[in-house]
Enzyme design. Structure first.
Site, PDB file in Angstrom:
ATOM      1  N   LYS A   1       2.486   4.485   1.183  1.00  0.00           N
ATOM      2  CA  LYS A   1       2.663   5.028   2.536  1.00  0.00           C
ATOM      3  C   LYS A   1       2.313   6.509   2.477  1.00  0.00           C
ATOM      4  CE  LYS A   1       5.905   5.038   6.395  1.00  0.00           C
ATOM      5  NZ  LYS A   1       5.829   6.436   6.750  1.00  0.00           N
TER       6      LYS A   1
ATOM      7  N   GLU B   1       0.854  -1.214   0.000  1.00  0.00           N
ATOM      8  CA  GLU B   1       0.000   0.000   0.000  1.00  0.00           C
ATOM      9  C   GLU B   1       0.872   1.240   0.000  1.00  0.00           C
ATOM     10  OE1 GLU B   1      -1.830  -0.021   3.808  1.00  0.00           O
ATOM     11  OE2 GLU B   1      -2.823  -1.922   3.470  1.00  0.00           O
TER      12      GLU B   1
ATOM     13  N   TYR C   1      -6.110   1.942   7.003  1.00  0.00           N
ATOM     14  CA  TYR C   1      -5.265   0.844   6.548  1.00  0.00           C
ATOM     15  C   TYR C   1      -4.945  -0.221   7.581  1.00  0.00           C
ATOM     16  CZ  TYR C   1      -2.015   4.285   8.522  1.00  0.00           C
ATOM     17  OH  TYR C   1      -1.406   5.205   9.330  1.00  0.00           O
TER      18      TYR C   1
ATOM     19  N   ASP D   1       1.840  10.256   3.444  1.00  0.00           N
ATOM     20  CA  ASP D   1       2.606  11.145   4.310  1.00  0.00           C
ATOM     21  C   ASP D   1       1.655  12.095   5.018  1.00  0.00           C
ATOM     22  OD1 ASP D   1       4.735  12.219   5.547  1.00  0.00           O
ATOM     23  OD2 ASP D   1       5.543  13.268   3.809  1.00  0.00           O
TER      24      ASP D   1
ATOM     25  N   CYS E   1      23.149  46.564   4.376  1.00  0.00           N
ATOM     26  CA  CYS E   1      21.787  46.173   4.022  1.00  0.00           C
ATOM     27  C   CYS E   1      21.545  46.486   2.544  1.00  0.00           C
ATOM     28  CB  CYS E   1      20.803  46.937   4.902  1.00  0.00           C
ATOM     29  SG  CYS E   1      19.100  46.720   4.380  1.00  0.00           S
TER      30      CYS E   1
ATOM     31  N   CYS F   1      15.082  51.864   7.499  1.00  0.00           N
ATOM     32  CA  CYS F   1      15.245  50.899   6.405  1.00  0.00           C
ATOM     33  C   CYS F   1      13.875  50.554   5.818  1.00  0.00           C
ATOM     34  CB  CYS F   1      15.918  49.637   6.948  1.00  0.00           C
ATOM     35  SG  CYS F   1      15.914  48.278   5.774  1.00  0.00           S
TER      36      CYS F   1
HETATM   37  S1  IVH Z   1       0.542   0.392   8.758  1.00  0.00           S
HETATM   38  C1  IVH Z   1       1.873  -1.424  12.963  1.00  0.00           C
HETATM   39  N1  IVH Z   1      -0.002   1.464   6.453  1.00  0.00           N
HETATM   40  O1  IVH Z   1       3.465   5.251   8.570  1.00  0.00           O
HETATM   41  C2  IVH Z   1       2.087  -0.372  11.947  1.00  0.00           C
HETATM   42  N2  IVH Z   1       1.082   2.822   8.064  1.00  0.00           N
HETATM   43  O2  IVH Z   1       6.087   4.638   9.870  1.00  0.00           O
HETATM   44  C3  IVH Z   1       0.837   0.064  11.322  1.00  0.00           C
HETATM   45  N3  IVH Z   1       1.477   5.118   7.310  1.00  0.00           N
HETATM   46  O3  IVH Z   1       2.484   5.250  11.933  1.00  0.00           O
HETATM   47  C4  IVH Z   1       1.053   1.072  10.272  1.00  0.00           C
HETATM   48  N4  IVH Z   1       0.571   4.903   5.313  1.00  0.00           N
HETATM   49  O4  IVH Z   1       1.272   6.822  10.309  1.00  0.00           O
HETATM   50  C5  IVH Z   1       0.543   1.662   7.659  1.00  0.00           C
HETATM   51  N5  IVH Z   1      -0.618   2.260   4.357  1.00  0.00           N
HETATM   52  C6  IVH Z   1      -0.064   2.458   5.560  1.00  0.00           C
HETATM   53  C7  IVH Z   1       0.487   3.703   5.938  1.00  0.00           C
HETATM   54  C8  IVH Z   1       1.050   3.842   7.208  1.00  0.00           C
HETATM   55  C9  IVH Z   1       1.163   5.741   6.165  1.00  0.00           C
HETATM   56  C10 IVH Z   1       2.168   5.747   8.439  1.00  0.00           C
HETATM   57  C11 IVH Z   1       1.504   5.541   9.774  1.00  0.00           C
HETATM   58  C12 IVH Z   1       2.518   4.840  10.612  1.00  0.00           C
HETATM   59  C13 IVH Z   1       3.796   5.202   9.935  1.00  0.00           C
HETATM   60  C14 IVH Z   1       4.827   4.169  10.180  1.00  0.00           C
END
Ligand code: IVH
Length: 703
Positions: A137, A135, A246, A139, A429, A453
């Site tokens: 990740k 999935e 997720y 931000d 300046c 200034c």
């Molecule tokens: S699973 C047990 N899935 O990344 C861990 N985390 O560095 C469960 N995050 O704290 C996290 N997208 O804030 C998971 N598809 C995704 C994610 C995700 C972003 C973030 C989340 C987590 C951090 C871990």
């Protein structure tokens, strides 16, 4: 983003002595704790993600080699940072919210699979049965949603992983979130996901912030965090937050047998699940997906910083369990920071309100991770020397989640060509020509021109009109600059004489009779001001809103304050001693105040202001009609901003809260007051409309 020296050490870890290892672990650990605090509690990162990850990794590698040095509060044993915003209620997660281990290349990903294989004692032929859900990740900011019998009862941030902050009323304003689930749902469950702001909404939000002269967010993640951790849910409602879910925390009965089925179930319950997720069976497939998403990354409407791989079978996840702060069954394969190379056309020096000279790199426009970049900050002159950045160099830029990118280094190809001379940081300046001085031990060089200034004058005028200062609607940065350039305003008091220049303003582009009338009314309405706002508005270095409040409370009136400050110029005077002994006023602040009052042009500017304004005494307000009352504002007021109304209420002795309870004395209902006003009426709390509110506080007579 702050710029701090990161504690990088290039010694080979295997060569470290025990003493060196101990020393380095302590330095990195302190730094990582500071980073966590800045990131989780202040929404203002100290460093970029890539540097943070590298340091965390080096720290862990040292710990592996020197296990006897692992401490209980080591960054490897904790997640995030203690939730410290005391204003938000704390909330304990039923199951801790952990973090993920990172990998950065195919080899490390293969190691992750090998570890799983070894732990589960899988035969090579059984590996076929292993699969992973990959999935994006996201931000953003992780959130824990608790549902009881299908109803959303609580939402909290991650905090330190065990205790987070209760942001239920804020989360409820997110349109994409189902508040009541239908179907076969566990009696009690925690669903976890990521709250984020899209790139487009982020740019729009920052534009609005800029127009309102408010602080800009560094990146979409900070904007999401700042928007979610508001005390007033109405502010959160006005922010474009979205959510992808997720994972699960505590569940009273199992939801699915695989992670894939779990995600599908979440979708049928009405949650947003990221549509790009995919099942992969091995490192080769993972790598292909990595490549694919890396290409798509800049075109996505939201920021992602890698891909999370999770073992698909839930029974295997349960067997694998956790190690330290992260699950054995999942890892995040991080993307490298988004980089690009472009030509640095010029190093421009900007002069701020307090005279600080800040170098800015003007760049040939370039696309870095989906955002067109034309400028990058160079922080200060030491940074230019350290990186040896020169005009006309080709430079490597990096957007690590940030819209304002960092200059990583000069592109090595530039070093072989004829380069310009090293950049000479100006000692005068660039705007007014006064000396620019850099005191011993400080990093910032400052113009000594003060209010002679033009750059400082203009920036101070912008500050004077801003939200926490005079909060003059219609006098945002653009208008102030326009009037300043047309010579209509030069010092703050000129703002209150703009009615004498109507003809000239009407002749300039973009002005019509109505817009001008609105502006003049807005200015007129601000002729009465509280002492704390007034002091803050002057833009004296080191005097933020909190310090201005302390000063106002102590000196209680404008006349008394100015009298005392003028006398405090005398070293050793009673007034100087009193100033230094006020709690919250350190010697640096006292020096700034004295320096300000020592300048004749500042005294004149104050005098001119005092003749047009009514600056309120603090005591008269505290005896106000609202002493001890608890107020809730809801909906939009038409004659004053929410921040002004709150300010007035507080000065009249009231406490303003965000939710209605039996303890609430008044609910002030603006347009679209909604559920709070309904609730107040249900439980018999007095609701005031805007007119009644204004009568109660005698507005605008007293303000
Ligand atoms: S699973 C047990 N899935 O990344 C861990 N985390 O560095 C469960 N995050 O704290 C996290 N997208 O804030 C998971 N598809 C995704 C994610 C995700 C972003 C973030 C989340 C987590 C951090 C871990």
């Amino acid at each position: 983003m702050n710029s701090f020296q990161t504690p990088f050490n290039s010694l080979l870890i295997s060569n470290l002595t025990l003493t060196q290892a101990k020393e380095e672990l302590s330095v990195i650990s302190d730094y990582l704790h500071q980073c966590d605090h800045a990131y989780y509690n202040q929404d203002d990162p100290l460093t970029d993600d890539a540097t943070y990850d590298l340091l965390r990794r080096r720290h862990k590698e040292i710990e592996v080699l020197f296990p006897e040095l692992v401490k209980k509060n080591s960054p490897s044993q904790t997640v995030g940072s203690q939730a410290n915003n005391s204003a938000l209620k704390k909330s304990k997660h039923k199951v801790p919210m952990l973090s993920l281990d990172n990998v950065f290349n195919a080899e490390e990903f293969q190691d992750f699979i090998n570890r799983i294989q070894r732990y589960l004692d899988l035969k090579t032929e059984d590996l076929e049965k292993l699969s992973f859900v990959a999935e994006p990740k996201i931000d953003g900011l992780s959130i824990n949603l608790t549902y009881e019998k299908g109803e959303l009862v609580k939402a909290s941030t991650r905090g330190d992983g065990t205790v987070g902050e209760d942001v239920t009323s804020n989360v409820k304003t997110i349109a994409a979130l189902p508040l009541q689930l239908m179907g076969n749902i566990p009696d009690l469950m925690e669903i976890r996901g990521e709250v984020y702001i899209s790139k487009e909404d982020f740019i729009r939000l920052n534009k609005e912030q800029e127009q309102a002269s408010k602080r800009l967010f560094a990146n979409p993640r900070n904007a999401a965090a700042g928007s979610l951790r508001q005390l007033d849910a109405e502010i959160t409602r006005s922010r474009p937050l979205s959510l992808f879910v997720y994972s699960q925390g505590y569940v009273s009965s199992p939801i699915a047998d695989t992670h894939d089925h779990f995600l599908k179930k979440l979708q049928t319950w009405g949650f947003q699940v990221n549509p790009l997720y995919k099942i992969v069976k091995n490192a080769a497939e993972a790598e292909a997906f990595q490549q694919d998403l890396m290409i798509k990354r800049s075109g996505l409407s939201y920021d992602i910083d890698g891909i999370v791989y999770k073992v698909n079978a839930i029974h295997l996840q349960e067997r694998l369990g956790f190690i330290g702060r992260s699950p054995r069954w999942a890892t995040a394969w991080k993307f490298p920071a988004e980089q690009a190379i472009t030509r640095l056309k010029k190093i421009d020096i900007q002069v701020g309100r307090t005279g600080a000279l800040t170098p800015v790199a003007l760049l040939e426009p370039i696309n870095v991770g989906g955002v067109i970049v034309t400028r990058a900050t160079l922080h200060n002159e030491d940074e230019i020397i350290r990186k040896d950045v020169r005009e006309n160099d080709r430079v490597i830029l990096q957007r690590a989640g940030d819209v304002i990118p960092q200059i990583v280094s000069v592109d090595p190809s530039s070093l072989e060509q004829n380069r310009s001379d090293p950049f000479q940081f100006p000692t005068h300046c660039p705007v007014c020509g006064a000396n620019a001085e850099k005191p011993e031990g400080e990093v910032v060089r400052r113009c000594t021109g003060g209010l002679t200034c033009n750059a400082q004058i203009e920036e101070r005028l912008i500050h004077f009109c801003s939200k926490d200062a005079f909060d003059i609607e219609g006098m945002g940065q653009k208008t102030v600059t326009e009037f300043f350039n047309e010579d209509l305003i030069h010092q703050p008091a000129d703002i209150f004489h703009l009615q004498n220049h109507q003809e000239k303003i009407l002749h300039s582009e973009g002005w019509a009779a109505l817009s001008l009338k609105n502006l003049l009314t807005a200015i007129e309405n601000k002729k009465t001001i509280s002492l704390d706002r007034f002091i803050y508005a002057l833009g004296i270095r080191r005097i933020g809103i909190a310090t201005a409040k302390i000063l106002a409370k102590h000196y209680t009136s404008y006349e008394n304050w100015t009298k005392e400050m003028l006398a405090a110029r005398q070293i050793g005077s009673d007034e100087r001693l009193t100033l230094g002994s006020i709690e919250g006023i350190g010697p640096a602040i006292a020096d700034e105040l004295v320096a300000f009052f020592s300048e004749e042009h500042n005294q004149k500017a104050l005098h001119d202001l005092a003749t047009v304004l009514t600056i309120q005494h603090v005591e008269t307000l505290q005896e106000g009609v609202l002493l001890g009352k608890i107020l809730v504002f809801t909906g939009t007021l038409s004659t004053m901003t929410r921040s002004e109304a709150k300010d007035i209420a507080e000065r009249l002795g009231a406490k303003v809260t965000s939710s209605v309870s039996a303890k609430t004395d008044y609910v002030i209902e603006g347009v679209d007051g909604g559920s709070k006003a309904r609730k107040a009426k249900e439980i018999g709390i007095k609701c005031l409309d805007e007119k009644e509110w204004r009568e109660l506080i005698k507005y605008p007579k007293n303000y």
